[in-house]
Every structure is written in structure tokens, then in C-alpha cells.
Design a protein around this motif. Structure first.
Motif, short mmCIF file in Angstrom:
data_model
loop_
_atom_site.label_atom_id
_atom_site.label_comp_id
_atom_site.label_asym_id
_atom_site.label_seq_id
_atom_site.Cartn_x
_atom_site.Cartn_y
_atom_site.Cartn_z
N ALA A 199 29.08 38.58 57.59
CA ALA A 199 28.12 38.57 56.62
C ALA A 199 28.00 37.06 55.49
CB ALA A 199 27.91 39.56 55.99
N GLN A 200 29.60 37.08 55.30
CA GLN A 200 29.46 35.43 54.74
C GLN A 200 29.57 34.56 55.22
OE1 GLN A 200 32.97 38.20 52.10
NE2 GLN A 200 32.19 36.59 51.00
N LEU A 201 29.35 34.26 56.84
CA LEU A 201 29.11 33.07 56.98
C LEU A 201 27.83 32.28 57.29
CD1 LEU A 201 31.13 32.21 58.49
CD2 LEU A 201 30.39 32.59 60.75
N VAL A 202 27.83 31.50 56.72
CA VAL A 202 26.72 30.84 56.79
C VAL A 202 26.79 29.16 57.49
CG1 VAL A 202 25.50 29.55 54.83
CG2 VAL A 202 25.67 31.18 54.26
N ASP A 203 25.54 28.50 58.25
CA ASP A 203 25.88 27.42 59.18
C ASP A 203 27.35 27.04 59.15
OD1 ASP A 203 23.24 27.24 58.46
OD2 ASP A 203 23.17 26.09 56.64
N GLY A 204 27.96 28.25 60.27
CA GLY A 204 29.69 28.48 60.20
C GLY A 204 30.53 27.57 59.14
N THR A 205 30.80 28.03 57.76
CA THR A 205 30.89 27.75 57.03
C THR A 205 31.48 29.25 56.55
OG1 THR A 205 30.71 25.53 56.73
CG2 THR A 205 32.05 26.51 54.88
N PHE A 206 32.30 29.90 56.15
CA PHE A 206 32.45 30.83 55.09
C PHE A 206 32.44 30.83 53.60
CE2 PHE A 206 35.51 34.20 52.47
CZ PHE A 206 34.83 34.90 53.74
N ALA A 207 31.27 31.41 53.08
CA ALA A 207 30.83 31.59 52.00
C ALA A 207 31.29 32.48 50.93
CB ALA A 207 29.41 31.18 52.38
N ALA A 208 32.70 31.95 50.79
CA ALA A 208 33.44 33.42 49.61
C ALA A 208 32.60 34.16 48.57
CB ALA A 208 35.12 33.16 49.22
N ASP A 209 32.76 34.94 48.52
CA ASP A 209 31.89 35.70 47.36
C ASP A 209 33.01 35.51 46.03
OD1 ASP A 209 34.43 37.70 47.22
OD2 ASP A 209 32.32 39.03 48.67
N ALA A 210 32.57 35.73 44.10
CA ALA A 210 33.36 36.04 43.29
C ALA A 210 34.77 36.65 43.50
CB ALA A 210 32.11 36.31 42.03
N LYS A 211 35.16 38.09 44.56
CA LYS A 211 35.61 38.59 44.59
C LYS A 211 36.72 38.94 45.83
CE LYS A 211 37.59 43.23 46.32
NZ LYS A 211 37.23 44.42 46.98
N ASN A 212 35.98 37.43 46.20
CA ASN A 212 37.44 36.91 47.03
C ASN A 212 37.89 35.60 46.59
OD1 ASN A 212 34.75 36.56 50.18
ND2 ASN A 212 36.77 38.21 49.77
N ASP A 213 37.16 34.91 46.31
CA ASP A 213 37.68 34.06 45.17
C ASP A 213 39.19 33.93 44.12
OD1 ASP A 213 36.13 31.05 46.05
OD2 ASP A 213 34.18 31.28 45.87
N ALA A 214 38.46 35.47 42.89
CA ALA A 214 39.25 35.55 42.25
C ALA A 214 40.14 35.87 42.17
CB ALA A 214 38.66 36.81 41.48
N THR A 215 40.70 36.64 44.07
CA THR A 215 41.67 37.71 44.59
C THR A 215 42.42 36.40 44.74
OG1 THR A 215 40.25 39.28 45.09
CG2 THR A 215 42.67 39.35 45.74
N LEU A 216 42.25 35.29 45.71
CA LEU A 216 42.94 34.63 46.32
C LEU A 216 43.54 33.63 45.24
CD1 LEU A 216 43.90 32.40 48.62
CD2 LEU A 216 41.65 31.58 48.38
N ALA A 217 42.64 33.33 43.73
CA ALA A 217 43.33 31.72 42.73
C ALA A 217 44.81 33.85 42.26
CB ALA A 217 42.58 32.60 41.78
N LYS A 218 44.31 35.00 42.28
CA LYS A 218 46.03 35.65 42.02
C LYS A 218 47.04 35.30 43.32
CE LYS A 218 43.12 38.89 39.54
NZ LYS A 218 42.60 40.73 39.48
N LEU A 219 46.05 35.47 44.21
CA LEU A 219 47.33 35.49 45.74
C LEU A 219 48.12 34.03 45.34
CD1 LEU A 219 48.84 36.97 47.68
CD2 LEU A 219 46.70 35.95 49.14
N LEU A 220 47.21 32.89 45.08
CA LEU A 220 47.76 32.02 45.68
C LEU A 220 48.29 31.51 43.72
CD1 LEU A 220 45.20 29.32 46.24
CD2 LEU A 220 47.07 29.98 47.04
N ASP A 221 49.06 32.46 42.76
CA ASP A 221 49.29 32.33 41.94
C ASP A 221 50.59 32.72 42.22
OD1 ASP A 221 49.48 31.52 38.75
OD2 ASP A 221 50.24 33.99 38.91
N GLY A 222 50.95 34.14 42.69
CA GLY A 222 52.06 34.97 42.77
C GLY A 222 52.72 33.71 43.62
N LEU A 223 51.94 33.04 44.68
CA LEU A 223 52.93 32.10 45.76
C LEU A 223 53.70 31.46 44.93
CD1 LEU A 223 50.35 31.99 48.99
CD2 LEU A 223 53.01 33.50 48.84
N ASP A 224 52.93 30.62 44.30
CA ASP A 224 53.51 29.59 42.88
C ASP A 224 54.78 29.95 42.40
OD1 ASP A 224 53.95 27.27 42.29
OD2 ASP A 224 52.84 27.35 40.49
N ARG A 225 54.89 31.26 41.69
CA ARG A 225 55.43 31.88 40.84
C ARG A 225 57.03 32.59 42.36
NH1 ARG A 225 54.29 36.28 38.95
NH2 ARG A 225 52.48 36.55 39.43
N TYR A 226 56.62 33.00 42.97
CA TYR A 226 57.91 32.99 43.92
C TYR A 226 58.01 32.14 44.19
CZ TYR A 226 56.77 38.52 43.91
OH TYR A 226 56.32 39.77 43.40
#
Length: 185
Positions: free
Chosen positions: A149-176
Motif C-alpha cells: 500500500a506504500q508502493l508508489v511507482d515502484g518506490t517505497f513511500a514511507a510514512d511518518a511513523k516508518n521514518d521516525a522509527t528508522l531514525a531511532k533504530l539508526l541512532d541505536g545502531l550508531d551508539r551500539y
């Protein structure tokens, strides 16, 4: 700067994992990290064809030697993993099992996708394997429910929740990655 290896866990033709991984790659790069995007369909590892146990690091095949060197360079690992029958893909399991010591002391995060659970059952099934090979799980999951449902012309269109959670995950990966660096030395 953290070197983050992103592994696309699906090799299926027409897979949605590829556009999701491209979204992840773009966010990882935008956060200032070095990216190594591993498409298991392109890597095309055969099923466990080394004569010795991976813990011995007595590799004889060029594909294993190259895979080992590539994983060795990563500071952190990010899996883009589908849920297959409440689990994860055999291609991902094979890629993880090919090596042993190269994974140890590196943080790992999971971006899962699937139906109602967003792939979380598959991500949970990965936990035993990840800890056994020495990866350290960051306690943040990006779970994408019904990703088509988030695929637009073959590109994944993340929603705000996806983006925010990925940002937290990346911060965790960096700190760890920073905290675990002495264990990898």
C-alpha cells in the motif's frame, strides 16, 4: 561515521524488499553513515558449500572469502527482512550461517515487513540466530504492515511513523557500534 551493512533478506522476483531497502539506504546515507547494500539475490551464495565449520575461518571458496571480507568491514548490520510463514527467508539464514566470527560484537537492527504483524514474527524468529552468531540486537524494530500500500511507482513511500522509527533504530545502531567497538578490536 558508522559503516552499516544493509542486507536485503528476500531473493524473490518482484520482491518489495528491494524498494524498502532503497528507502533504508537513502535514510542511512542521509544520516551520515557509510552504506554497504547487500542484495542477496545478486550475492547469490550457494547453500553452505565450505568443508569446514565457519568458526574455523578456513574458507576455500572465493565467494566465502569475499563475503567474509565484506562483513568484516561493517560496524553494524541492518536486515531488511520479510516474514515467511512466521519466520524469515532461507536466503537470509544461509547468508548468516556462512560465517561466524565476522558477525561477533556488531549491533544489528531489523526492518521487517509483512501482513498484519508487519513482519515482527519473522524478526522475532531471527533473534536466536542473531545472538548465537554474536550480533547484538538493538531494541528498536521498524515493522511495516502491508507494505504494498506504500508502493508508489515502484518506490517505497514511507510514512511518518516508518521514518521516525528508522531514525531511532539508526541512532541505536550508531551508539551500539561505538560502545561495542572495543569488543571487535
Amino acid at each position: 561515521m558508522t559503516r552499516i551493512m544493509i542486507i536485503i533478506g528476500s531473493v524473490r522476483p518482484g520482491r518489495i524488499g528491494l524498494p524498502i531497502a532503497h528507502w533504508v539506504r537513502d535514510r542511512v546515507a542521509a544520516a551520515g553513515h557509510e552504506v554497504d547494500l547487500v542484495d542477496l539475490a545478486v550475492l547469490n551464495l550457494p547453500f553452505m558449500d565450505e568443508p569446514e565449520h565457519p568458526a574455523k575461518r578456513a574458507y576455500t571458496k572465493p565467494h566465502t572469502i569475499a563475503w567474509s571480507a565484506r562483513v568484516e568491514q561493517a560496524d553494524a548490520v541492518l536486515l531488511v527482512s520479510p516474514e515467511y510463514n512466521h519466520s524469515y527467508s532461507p536466503a537470509l539464514k544461509n547468508a548468516l550461517d556462512f560465517l561466524a566470527l565476522e558477525w561477533q560484537g556488531k549491533p544489528v537492527g531489523v526492518v521487517s515487513y509483512g501482513g498484519a504483524s508487519g513482519g515482527l514474527r519473522g524478526a522475532a524468529a531471527l533473534d536466536a540466530v542473531l545472538t548465537t552468531i554474536g550480533l547484538v540486537r538493538v531494541p528498536v524494530d521498524v515493522a511495516i504492515n502491508g507494505p504494498h500500500a506504500q508502493l508508489v511507482d515502484g518506490t517505497f513511500a514511507a510514512d511518518a511513523k516508518n521514518d521516525a522509527t528508522l531514525a531511532k533504530l539508526l541512532d541505536g545502531l550508531d551508539r551500539y557500534a561505538e560502545a561495542l567497538r572495543p569488543l571487535r578490536s
